[in-house]
Design a protein around this motif. Structure first.
Motif, PDB file in Angstrom:
ATOM      1  N   HIS A   1       8.529   8.708  29.361  1.00  0.00           N
ATOM      2  CA  HIS A   1       8.161   8.144  28.061  1.00  0.00           C
ATOM      3  C   HIS A   1       7.165   9.092  27.390  1.00  0.00           C
ATOM      4  O   HIS A   1       6.694  10.061  28.019  1.00  0.00           O
ATOM      5  N   THR A   2       6.845   8.819  26.144  1.00  0.00           N
ATOM      6  CA  THR A   2       5.912   9.690  25.412  1.00  0.00           C
ATOM      7  C   THR A   2       4.717   8.874  24.903  1.00  0.00           C
ATOM      8  O   THR A   2       4.157   9.168  23.848  1.00  0.00           O
TER       9      THR A   2
ATOM     10  N   GLY B   1      10.032  15.937  27.603  1.00  0.00           N
ATOM     11  CA  GLY B   1       9.151  14.924  27.020  1.00  0.00           C
ATOM     12  C   GLY B   1       7.701  15.066  27.428  1.00  0.00           C
ATOM     13  O   GLY B   1       6.808  14.656  26.693  1.00  0.00           O
ATOM     14  N   ASN B   2       7.445  15.644  28.595  1.00  0.00           N
ATOM     15  CA  ASN B   2       6.065  15.740  29.083  1.00  0.00           C
ATOM     16  C   ASN B   2       5.737  17.136  29.626  1.00  0.00           C
ATOM     17  O   ASN B   2       5.254  17.266  30.753  1.00  0.00           O
TER      18      ASN B   2
ATOM     19  N   LEU C   1       9.332  19.423  22.323  1.00  0.00           N
ATOM     20  CA  LEU C   1       9.789  18.317  23.155  1.00  0.00           C
ATOM     21  C   LEU C   1      11.278  18.426  23.387  1.00  0.00           C
ATOM     22  O   LEU C   1      11.984  19.033  22.613  1.00  0.00           O
TER      23      LEU C   1
ATOM     24  N   PRO D   1       2.542  11.667  32.267  1.00  0.00           N
ATOM     25  CA  PRO D   1       1.723  10.701  31.528  1.00  0.00           C
ATOM     26  C   PRO D   1       0.668  10.081  32.439  1.00  0.00           C
ATOM     27  O   PRO D   1       0.972   9.670  33.558  1.00  0.00           O
TER      28      PRO D   1
ATOM     29  N   SER E   1       0.505  14.261  27.243  1.00  0.00           N
ATOM     30  CA  SER E   1       1.600  14.803  28.060  1.00  0.00           C
ATOM     31  C   SER E   1       2.489  15.754  27.266  1.00  0.00           C
ATOM     32  O   SER E   1       3.344  16.434  27.832  1.00  0.00           O
ATOM     33  N   PHE E   2       2.286  15.818  25.938  1.00  0.00           N
ATOM     34  CA  PHE E   2       3.091  16.753  25.139  1.00  0.00           C
ATOM     35  C   PHE E   2       2.312  17.361  23.954  1.00  0.00           C
ATOM     36  O   PHE E   2       2.801  18.281  23.296  1.00  0.00           O
TER      37      PHE E   2
ATOM     38  N   SER F   1       6.782  16.872  17.602  1.00  0.00           N
ATOM     39  CA  SER F   1       6.751  15.447  17.252  1.00  0.00           C
ATOM     40  C   SER F   1       6.217  15.308  15.821  1.00  0.00           C
ATOM     41  O   SER F   1       5.619  16.229  15.276  1.00  0.00           O
TER      42      SER F   1
ATOM     43  N   THR G   1       3.167  20.911  17.594  1.00  0.00           N
ATOM     44  CA  THR G   1       4.088  19.996  18.276  1.00  0.00           C
ATOM     45  C   THR G   1       5.354  19.807  17.455  1.00  0.00           C
ATOM     46  O   THR G   1       5.335  19.957  16.224  1.00  0.00           O
TER      47      THR G   1
ATOM     48  N   TRP H   1      14.212  14.072  24.105  1.00  0.00           N
ATOM     49  CA  TRP H   1      13.558  14.075  25.407  1.00  0.00           C
ATOM     50  C   TRP H   1      14.278  13.101  26.329  1.00  0.00           C
ATOM     51  O   TRP H   1      15.175  12.371  25.900  1.00  0.00           O
TER      52      TRP H   1
ATOM     53  N   THR I   1       8.290  10.242  18.257  1.00  0.00           N
ATOM     54  CA  THR I   1       9.154  11.143  19.043  1.00  0.00           C
ATOM     55  C   THR I   1      10.570  10.600  19.183  1.00  0.00           C
ATOM     56  O   THR I   1      11.402  11.224  19.836  1.00  0.00           O
TER      57      THR I   1
END
Lengths: 114, 164
Positions: B98-99, A26-27, B164, A32, B104-105, B60, B58, B92, B87
């Motif tokens: 979290h997104t 996810g990251n 992801l 984050p 972060s992605f 997403s 991406t 994930w 997402t």
């Protein structure tokens, strides 16, 4: 160039250049809110365009998700606490896929593992 | 550093093994088949980083009604930068993270900063959304060629794909 977690899947596929983040899915570009880490990871990843001389060239980032490794256990976990729930979820999912197919939808979403 | 200098180690999560068990627990009889190729294409960049235009790709989807309901290739401008991406359908780790922070992605902020400081030449004016697929054929024969065409239209030199 791929920036991602899940090293086993990326290596199984094979990519030209791979910057590996050992983080929860996810990251992959950094935690984050941590702008310093996010910038450092992308800078390292871009550096692979200069350092890689052959396909599947891989570098691991120097960053850790947390001192506590408990996050590694939760993803796609199967045990007695969720076995029945997963069985029912699979049945529902197959019914949904069959309905989508009947409706002419050729692109099903992947299954979310958690 | 050679590729073999970054091996899978004991602490790394065996996602393929876990996913096989997870699918079996849901009653699927056939294991998921991950993409695998006997050879991997590779070419050296034609320009130094400082002169290169970089694009972000991406898995997403756009956080719009269309992006939420229709999984396909999307291209969106990097300005204004999206505040969120869709997402929810992706696999994930929803227990661990979290997104909500797209940087972060989806590294648009980072690429813009690195272009400003001259580390790269520029950022592609568009980024692209590539849907994850059970069908490798859709990815190989439809989506990837479409994204390549769009990257060529934008005179992109280098691409960063963040799944992801």
């Amino acid at each position: 160039m791929v920036v991602g977690s899940a090293m086993d899947i990326v290596k199984h596929c094979g990519v030209a250049r791979y910057c590996y983040s050992d983080f929860p899915l996810g990251n992959p570009c950094g935690k984050p809110g941590n702008k310093v880490m996010q910038l450092a990871i992308i800078k390292q990843a871009l550096g692979l365009f200069e350092s890689a001389e052959a396909p599947n060239y891989t570098e691991r980032t120097a960053h850790s998700w947390s001192e506590d490794d408990s996050w590694r256990e939760g993803y796609a976990k199967v045990d007695d606490s969720n076995r029945e729930e997963l069985r029912l979820r699979g049945e529902a999912r197959r019914a949904e896929q069959a309905a989508n197919k009947a409706a002419g939808c050729s692109r099903s979403a992947m299954i979310a593992e958690s | 550093m050679a590729a073999s200098d970054t091996p899978f180690i004991a602490n790394d999560i065996p996602y393929m093994e876990r996913t096989r068990k997870f699918y079996r627990a849901q009653g699927y009889e056939s294991d998921y088949v991950w993409a695998h190729f006997p050879t991997t294409p590779f070419i050296q960049p034609s320009k130094p980083l400082q002169e290169s235009r970089v694009v972000a790709i991406t898995t997403s989807m756009p956080d719009t009604e269309l992006g939420r309901s229709n999984r396909t290739v999307y291209s969106n401008p990097i300005k204004p930068q999206p505040q969120s991406m869709y997402t929810e359908e992706l696999s994930w780790d929803k227990k661990a993270t979290h997104t909500n922070d797209i940087a972060s992605f989806l590294p648009l902020e980072q690429l813009k900063a690195l272009a400003t400081e001259g580390f790269i030449g520029s950022v592609s004016p568009r980024f692209h959304c590539l849907p994850t697929e059970f069908s490798q054929k859709n990815t190989l024969e439809k989506d990837a060629p479409e994204i390549l065409t769009r990257c060529q239209e934008d005179k992109v030199d280098l691409a960063i794909l963040v799944p992801l």
